[in-house]
Design a protein around this motif. Structure first.
Motif, mmCIF file in Angstrom:
data_model
loop_
_atom_site.group_PDB
_atom_site.id
_atom_site.type_symbol
_atom_site.label_atom_id
_atom_site.label_comp_id
_atom_site.label_asym_id
_atom_site.label_seq_id
_atom_site.Cartn_x
_atom_site.Cartn_y
_atom_site.Cartn_z
ATOM 1 N N PHE A 197 -4.711 37.678 18.042
ATOM 2 C CA PHE A 197 -3.461 38.220 18.822
ATOM 3 C C PHE A 197 -3.513 37.981 20.322
ATOM 4 O O PHE A 197 -3.018 37.346 21.117
ATOM 5 C CB PHE A 197 -2.668 39.283 18.453
ATOM 6 C CG PHE A 197 -1.978 39.219 17.317
ATOM 7 C CD1 PHE A 197 -1.030 38.385 17.213
ATOM 8 C CD2 PHE A 197 -2.388 39.815 16.070
ATOM 9 C CE1 PHE A 197 -0.070 38.353 15.811
ATOM 10 C CE2 PHE A 197 -1.757 39.778 14.917
ATOM 11 C CZ PHE A 197 -0.656 39.218 14.834
ATOM 12 N N SER A 198 -4.843 38.619 20.674
ATOM 13 C CA SER A 198 -5.108 38.532 22.150
ATOM 14 C C SER A 198 -5.571 37.273 22.726
ATOM 15 O O SER A 198 -5.146 36.923 23.899
ATOM 16 C CB SER A 198 -6.131 39.751 22.446
ATOM 17 O OG SER A 198 -7.448 39.215 21.978
ATOM 18 N N THR A 201 1.132 33.155 24.372
ATOM 19 C CA THR A 201 2.233 32.633 24.674
ATOM 20 C C THR A 201 2.783 32.562 26.248
ATOM 21 O O THR A 201 2.789 33.535 26.773
ATOM 22 C CB THR A 201 3.434 33.446 23.837
ATOM 23 O OG1 THR A 201 3.075 33.230 22.625
ATOM 24 C CG2 THR A 201 4.961 32.301 23.915
ATOM 25 N N GLU A 242 8.821 42.928 26.123
ATOM 26 C CA GLU A 242 7.364 43.038 25.728
ATOM 27 C C GLU A 242 7.607 42.915 24.075
ATOM 28 O O GLU A 242 6.770 42.264 23.150
ATOM 29 C CB GLU A 242 6.569 44.061 25.972
ATOM 30 C CG GLU A 242 6.044 43.856 27.533
ATOM 31 C CD GLU A 242 5.433 45.138 28.014
ATOM 32 O OE1 GLU A 242 5.634 46.048 27.473
ATOM 33 O OE2 GLU A 242 5.292 44.938 29.202
ATOM 34 N N LYS A 243 8.349 43.681 23.550
ATOM 35 C CA LYS A 243 8.712 43.714 22.041
ATOM 36 C C LYS A 243 9.185 42.234 21.407
ATOM 37 O O LYS A 243 8.903 42.077 20.465
ATOM 38 C CB LYS A 243 9.947 44.692 21.859
ATOM 39 C CG LYS A 243 9.760 45.288 20.421
ATOM 40 C CD LYS A 243 10.690 46.439 20.414
ATOM 41 C CE LYS A 243 11.050 46.717 18.630
ATOM 42 N NZ LYS A 243 12.052 47.825 18.588
ATOM 43 N N LYS A 252 6.387 39.675 21.316
ATOM 44 C CA LYS A 252 5.513 39.851 20.144
ATOM 45 C C LYS A 252 5.932 39.032 19.116
ATOM 46 O O LYS A 252 5.192 38.773 18.019
ATOM 47 C CB LYS A 252 5.412 41.190 19.827
ATOM 48 C CG LYS A 252 4.382 41.966 20.631
ATOM 49 C CD LYS A 252 4.186 43.496 20.142
ATOM 50 C CE LYS A 252 3.086 44.115 21.479
ATOM 51 N NZ LYS A 252 3.376 45.772 21.220
ATOM 52 N N SER A 253 7.187 38.649 18.838
ATOM 53 C CA SER A 253 7.692 38.085 17.840
ATOM 54 C C SER A 253 7.983 36.482 18.209
ATOM 55 O O SER A 253 8.468 35.525 17.238
ATOM 56 C CB SER A 253 9.252 38.489 17.542
ATOM 57 O OG SER A 253 10.226 38.001 18.606
ATOM 58 N N LEU A 309 4.745 34.876 18.989
ATOM 59 C CA LEU A 309 3.397 34.330 19.210
ATOM 60 C C LEU A 309 3.305 32.848 18.835
ATOM 61 O O LEU A 309 2.065 32.481 19.165
ATOM 62 C CB LEU A 309 2.472 35.270 18.576
ATOM 63 C CG LEU A 309 2.412 36.848 18.913
ATOM 64 C CD1 LEU A 309 1.793 37.902 18.153
ATOM 65 C CD2 LEU A 309 1.629 36.714 20.552
#
Length: 201
Positions: A6-7, A11, A104-105, A108-109, A111
């Motif tokens: 993930f890191s 995006t 930010e939330k 995350k969707s 990516l």
């Protein structure tokens, strides 16, 4: 390894801004039609302002006169902060962190997307431009902007000019932006976006 995945998968955040009447919403809608995820910060800020948590914070600072039927009366609040920079700063200190958390939330969707567009009228004023990988500035001649806003809001020329004068100057925004879209003739605007998409994709 899972966290590293993930890191490493970044995006890109492309900021999209423009002064009143520039037509940044038209540009945002074109990106949406092309399947690019667009976060409309101003819409989200409105929804967040209506949440109980934020409404109670606003009530505490600005008093009951800005509350109507348990909701924030935007016109009353706007009339208070419009000519008072200190009060505007207090309001922004309530709303901006909440919008930031919400964005930010949302991010995350996304990516799997190479980039997203974050559309905000106050991208520079709020400081959120600092978190963008690139910035698109939408601009148009002053008279065009005035005419569009009068037609859209049924407002007077004087009130539109006052709103424009309260915003950061286009010249300042252009200096800080990576891409400029001149939004005067719509077909030409779309061509500019298409060329920009080639660079971004």
């Amino acid at each position: 390894h899972f966290l590293n995945y993930f890191s490493n998968k970044m995006t890109k955040i492309i900021g999209l801004t423009g002064g009143i009447g520039s037509g940044k919403t038209t540009v945002a809608n074109y990106f949406i039609e092309k399947g690019i995820p667009v976060y409309i910060a101003d819409d989200e800020a409105r929804k967040i302002t209506d949440s109980k948590k934020v409404t109670s914070k606003i009530k505490k600072i600005f008093g009951n006169e800005v509350i109507e039927n348990d909701k924030v009366n935007r016109a009353s609040l706007a009339s208070i902060v419009f000519n008072d920079k200190e009060k505007l700063a207090q309001l922004n200190a309530i709303i901006h962190p909440e919008v930031k958390k919400h964005f930010e939330k949302w991010l995350k969707s996304k990516l799997d997307d190479k980039f997203v567009i974050k559309e905000s009228a106050i991208l520079f004023e709020s400081g959120s431009y600092l978190n963008c990988d690139a910035i698109i500035m939408v601009t148009a001649p002053l008279e065009t902007r005035i005419e569009r806003t009068i037609n859209r809001d049924n407002s007077s020329r004087e009130s539109v000019l006052q709103r424009i004068n309260n915003q950061m100057l286009d010249e300042e925004k252009i200096k800080k932006s990576d891409y400029i879209i001149q939004n005067t003739i719509l077909t030409d605007t779309y061509k500019q976006i298409e060329n920009l998409l080639k660079k971004l994709i």
